[in-house]
Design an enzyme around this catalytic site. Structure first.
Site, PDB file in Angstrom:
ATOM      1  N   ASP A  58       0.861  -1.237   0.005  1.00 12.02           N
ATOM      2  CA  ASP A  58      -0.060  -0.061   0.113  1.00 12.02           C
ATOM      3  C   ASP A  58       0.834   1.301   0.064  1.00 12.02           C
ATOM      4  OD1 ASP A  58      -1.789   2.113   0.439  1.00 12.02           O
ATOM      5  OD2 ASP A  58      -2.883   1.130   2.130  1.00 12.02           O
ATOM      6  N   SER A 148       3.250  13.204 -16.498  1.00 13.46           N
ATOM      7  CA  SER A 148       2.158  13.229 -17.638  1.00 13.46           C
ATOM      8  C   SER A 148       2.371  14.597 -18.399  1.00 13.46           C
ATOM      9  CB  SER A 148       0.746  13.288 -17.063  1.00 13.46           C
ATOM     10  OG  SER A 148      -0.112  13.678 -18.032  1.00 13.46           O
ATOM     11  N   TYR A 167      -5.234  16.382 -10.886  1.00 15.49           N
ATOM     12  CA  TYR A 167      -4.236  15.489 -11.655  1.00 15.49           C
ATOM     13  C   TYR A 167      -3.056  16.276 -11.947  1.00 15.49           C
ATOM     14  CZ  TYR A 167      -2.511  11.900 -14.937  1.00 15.49           C
ATOM     15  OH  TYR A 167      -1.887  11.181 -15.845  1.00 15.49           O
ATOM     16  N   LYS A 171       0.814  16.204 -10.701  1.00 20.23           N
ATOM     17  CA  LYS A 171       2.014  15.637 -11.602  1.00 20.23           C
ATOM     18  C   LYS A 171       3.034  16.880 -11.917  1.00 20.23           C
ATOM     19  CE  LYS A 171       0.463  11.559 -13.320  1.00 20.23           C
ATOM     20  NZ  LYS A 171       1.139  10.391 -12.983  1.00 20.23           N
ATOM     21  N   VAL A 200      -0.852   7.063 -24.400  1.00 20.64           N
ATOM     22  CA  VAL A 200      -0.768   5.383 -24.425  1.00 20.64           C
ATOM     23  C   VAL A 200      -1.760   4.753 -24.242  1.00 20.64           C
ATOM     24  CG1 VAL A 200       0.760   3.618 -23.574  1.00 20.64           C
ATOM     25  CG2 VAL A 200       1.388   5.912 -23.117  1.00 20.64           C
ATOM     26  N   THR A 202      -3.979   2.427 -22.698  1.00 19.71           N
ATOM     27  CA  THR A 202      -4.127   1.949 -21.547  1.00 19.71           C
ATOM     28  C   THR A 202      -5.579   2.183 -21.071  1.00 19.71           C
ATOM     29  OG1 THR A 202      -3.494   3.539 -20.232  1.00 19.71           O
ATOM     30  CG2 THR A 202      -1.829   1.998 -20.852  1.00 19.71           C
TER      31      THR A 202
HETATM   32  N1  NAP Z   1      -2.131   6.181 -20.452  1.00 18.74           N
HETATM   33  C1  NAP Z   1      -1.663   7.398 -20.901  1.00 18.74           C
HETATM   34  O1  NAP Z   1      -2.016   7.719 -21.836  1.00 18.74           O
HETATM   35  C2  NAP Z   1      -0.918   8.308 -19.849  1.00 18.74           C
HETATM   36  C3  NAP Z   1      -0.641   9.708 -20.196  1.00 18.74           C
HETATM   37  C4  NAP Z   1       0.291  10.230 -19.218  1.00 18.74           C
HETATM   38  C5  NAP Z   1       0.381   9.898 -18.262  1.00 18.74           C
HETATM   39  N2  NAP Z   1       0.013   8.621 -17.734  1.00 18.74           N
HETATM   40  C6  NAP Z   1       0.737   7.922 -16.388  1.00 18.74           C
HETATM   41  O2  NAP Z   1       1.161   6.801 -16.746  1.00 18.74           O
HETATM   42  C7  NAP Z   1       1.152   5.957 -15.452  1.00 18.74           C
HETATM   43  C8  NAP Z   1       0.362   4.589 -15.667  1.00 18.74           C
HETATM   44  O3  NAP Z   1      -0.909   4.940 -16.325  1.00 18.74           O
HETATM   45  P1  NAP Z   1      -1.921   3.892 -17.120  1.00 18.74           P
HETATM   46  O4  NAP Z   1      -2.052   4.282 -18.339  1.00 18.74           O
HETATM   47  O5  NAP Z   1      -0.819   2.563 -17.365  1.00 18.74           O
HETATM   48  O6  NAP Z   1      -2.922   3.611 -16.395  1.00 18.74           O
HETATM   49  P2  NAP Z   1      -3.880   2.216 -15.951  1.00 18.74           P
HETATM   50  O7  NAP Z   1      -3.954   1.355 -16.986  1.00 18.74           O
HETATM   51  O8  NAP Z   1      -5.134   3.084 -15.416  1.00 18.74           O
HETATM   52  O9  NAP Z   1      -2.944   1.624 -14.703  1.00 18.74           O
HETATM   53  C9  NAP Z   1      -2.788   2.187 -13.662  1.00 18.74           C
HETATM   54  C10 NAP Z   1      -2.020   1.438 -12.462  1.00 18.74           C
HETATM   55  O10 NAP Z   1      -1.981   2.108 -11.480  1.00 18.74           O
HETATM   56  C11 NAP Z   1      -2.580   1.369 -10.228  1.00 18.74           C
HETATM   57  N3  NAP Z   1      -3.023   2.436  -9.413  1.00 18.74           N
HETATM   58  C12 NAP Z   1      -3.990   3.460  -9.476  1.00 18.74           C
HETATM   59  N4  NAP Z   1      -3.871   3.952  -8.418  1.00 18.74           N
HETATM   60  C13 NAP Z   1      -3.472   3.492  -7.365  1.00 18.74           C
HETATM   61  C14 NAP Z   1      -3.228   3.846  -5.934  1.00 18.74           C
HETATM   62  N5  NAP Z   1      -3.481   4.796  -5.366  1.00 18.74           N
HETATM   63  N6  NAP Z   1      -2.415   3.044  -5.518  1.00 18.74           N
HETATM   64  C15 NAP Z   1      -1.704   1.829  -6.053  1.00 18.74           C
HETATM   65  N7  NAP Z   1      -1.930   1.666  -7.441  1.00 18.74           N
HETATM   66  C16 NAP Z   1      -2.674   2.270  -8.144  1.00 18.74           C
HETATM   67  C17 NAP Z   1      -3.414   0.415 -11.008  1.00 18.74           C
HETATM   68  O11 NAP Z   1      -3.693  -0.675 -10.082  1.00 18.74           O
HETATM   69  P3  NAP Z   1      -5.155  -1.300  -9.814  1.00 18.74           P
HETATM   70  O12 NAP Z   1      -5.152  -2.427 -11.110  1.00 18.74           O
HETATM   71  O13 NAP Z   1      -5.301  -1.916  -8.788  1.00 18.74           O
HETATM   72  O14 NAP Z   1      -6.350  -0.181 -10.235  1.00 18.74           O
HETATM   73  C18 NAP Z   1      -2.887   0.113 -12.118  1.00 18.74           C
HETATM   74  O15 NAP Z   1      -1.941  -1.041 -11.914  1.00 18.74           O
HETATM   75  C19 NAP Z   1       0.319   6.790 -14.466  1.00 18.74           C
HETATM   76  O16 NAP Z   1       1.236   7.452 -13.587  1.00 18.74           O
HETATM   77  C20 NAP Z   1      -0.452   7.764 -15.466  1.00 18.74           C
HETATM   78  O17 NAP Z   1      -0.766   9.210 -14.865  1.00 18.74           O
HETATM   79  C21 NAP Z   1      -0.505   7.613 -18.702  1.00 18.74           C
END
Ligand code: NAP
Length: 286
Positions: A58, A148, A167, A171, A200, A202
Site C-alpha cells: 500500500d 504526464s 491530477y 503531476k 498510451v 491503456t
Molecule cells: N495512458 C496514458 O495515456 C498516460 C498519459 C500520461 C501519463 N500516464 C501515467 O502513466 C502511469 C500509468 O498509467 P496507465 O495508463 O498505465 O494507467 P492504468 O492502465 O489505469 O493503470 C494504472 C495502474 O496504477 C495502479 N494504481 C492506480 N491508483 C493506485 C493507487 N492509489 N495505489 C496503488 N496503485 C494504483 C492500478 O492498479 P489497480 O489495477 O489496482 O487499479 C494500475 O496498476 C500513471 O502514472 C499515469 O498518470 C498515462
C-alpha cells in the site's frame, strides 16, 4: 542482475514495464501492486518467468512499505537498481471539472486536490523514502516518476485543456519534488527523472467512462473531453493537434515503454532532476 521495482504493475504501462524487463533474464523485477484482484495478466506472466516477484503493498502506508523494502532486500541482498513510480489514477469523479466549476463546491475542490496530491506526491515520497537505502546500494541508482504531459504548463497553455486540475497539479508538483530529491541525492550518485509516457493505449489512456456525461453538475464540454466518445475523441485530438499536428490517437503501450526505457537507460547525472518526454526531450509529447 539489474533489479527493478515498479508500482502499479497490474495493468497498462506498469504491466508492460514488467513484461519488457522480465523478458531479459538479467533483470529481476519486483511488481508492486495494491491488489491481486486486477492482477490476472501479471500473475500469468509471473507463472512463466521466475524473475518476476509480485508484492502486494500500500503506497500510502509507510509501515507497509517498510515490509515491502525488506521483502525486496531479501532477494537482492539489500540493494535495488531502479524504482519506477508508475501507480496513479485520474482521481475523484470531479476530474472533468474546470477550475471555475468548483465555485460553491468547496468540499469537492479540496477532495479533488487532496486525493491527487496523496496518490501522486505524498505516496510516491513514501515509496522513495522506503526504498532509498536499497537504491544507495544499487549500481544504477535511478528513481523514475511516471509523470504526464498534463503536468506541463506549456502543454496546458497551448492545448487549452481545462479539466483534471488536481491530477495536473499533482503531476507538476511531483516533477518539482523529483528535482529536489535529485539535488539532495546527487552527491551519492543517485539520479532522478520525471518521465512523460506520451498518450498510451491503456485503461487510463482510453480516457474515462461515458457515465461522466450524465452528471448534471459538470461542464459538459469538459466532461466530453475526457470520455471515449468518438466525437469527443475528435475534439480532444483537435486540442492535441495544437502541440502536434500528427497525433491521431494513443500509441501501443509496448512502443511507449520501449521509448521510456531508452530514456531511463540514457539518464546521466547531468540530466538528473529533469522532466522529459518518452523521446528524451521536453517538447515532443506524443
Ligand atoms: N495512458 C496514458 O495515456 C498516460 C498519459 C500520461 C501519463 N500516464 C501515467 O502513466 C502511469 C500509468 O498509467 P496507465 O495508463 O498505465 O494507467 P492504468 O492502465 O489505469 O493503470 C494504472 C495502474 O496504477 C495502479 N494504481 C492506480 N491508483 C493506485 C493507487 N492509489 N495505489 C496503488 N496503485 C494504483 C492500478 O492498479 P489497480 O489495477 O489496482 O487499479 C494500475 O496498476 C500513471 O502514472 C499515469 O498518470 C498515462
Amino acid at each position: 542482475m539489474v533489479s527493478w521495482a515498479i508500482t502499479g504493475a497490474t495493468r497498462g504501462i506498469g504491466l508492460e514495464y514488467v513484461n519488457n524487463l522480465s523478458a531479459d533474464s538479467n533483470n529481476e523485477v519486483f511488481a508492486l501492486i495494491r491488489s491481486r484482484t486486477t492482477a490476472g495478466a501479471l500473475e500469468d506472466l509471473a507463472a512463466d518467468r521466475k524473475n518476476i516477484h509480485i508484492i502486494e503493498t500500500d503506497i500510502s502506508r509507510p509501515e507497509k512499505l517498510k515490509e515491502t523494502a525488506a521483502e525486496i532486500s531479501k532477494s537482492t541482498n539489500g540493494s535495488l537498481d531502479v524504482v519506477i513510480l508508475n501507480a496513479s489514477s485520474p482521481g475523484p469523479d470531479t476530474f472533468a471539472l474546470s477550475p471555475s466549476d468548483f465555485r460553491g463546491k468547496e468540499e469537492a475542490l479540496e477532495n479533488e486536490f487532496y486525493e491527487n496530491v496523496k496518490a501522486n506526491i505524498i505516496s510516491n515520497i513514501y515509496v522513495i523514502d522506503s526504498l532509498v537505502d536499497l537504491i544507495r546500494k544499487g549500481h544504477e541508482k535511478k528513481i523514475v516518476f511516471i509523470s504526464s504531459q498534463s503536468g506541463d504548463i506549456e502543454f496546458n497553455r497551448i492545448t487549452g485543456l481545462t479539466a483534471q486540475i488536481g491530477y495536473s497539479v499533482s503531476k507538476a508538483g511531483m516533477n518539482l519534488v523529483m528535482t529536489k530529491i535529485g539535488a539532495e541525492l546527487a552527491q551519492e550518485g543517485i539520479k532522478t527523472l520525471s518521465l512523460s509516457p506520451g498518450w498510451v493505449n491503456t485503461d487510463a489512456g482510453k480516457l474515462m467512462p461515458r457515465e461522466i456525461l450524465s452528471m448534471q453538475m459538470i461542464d459538459i464540454e469538459a466532461a466530453k473531453a475526457v470520455t471515449g466518445d468518438p466525437d469527443v475523441r475528435k475534439w480532444i485530438i483537435g486540442a492535441f493537434h495544437k502541440v502536434d499536428p500528427n497525433v491521431e490517437g494513443p500509441r501501443p503501450v509496448e512502443e511507449s515503454v520501449a521509448d521510456q526505457l531508452r530514456v531511463i537507460g540514457n539518464l546521466s547525472a547531468a540530466e538528473s532532476g529533469k522532466f522529459l518526454t518518452h523521446h528524451g526531450n521536453h517538447d515532443q509529447w506524443f
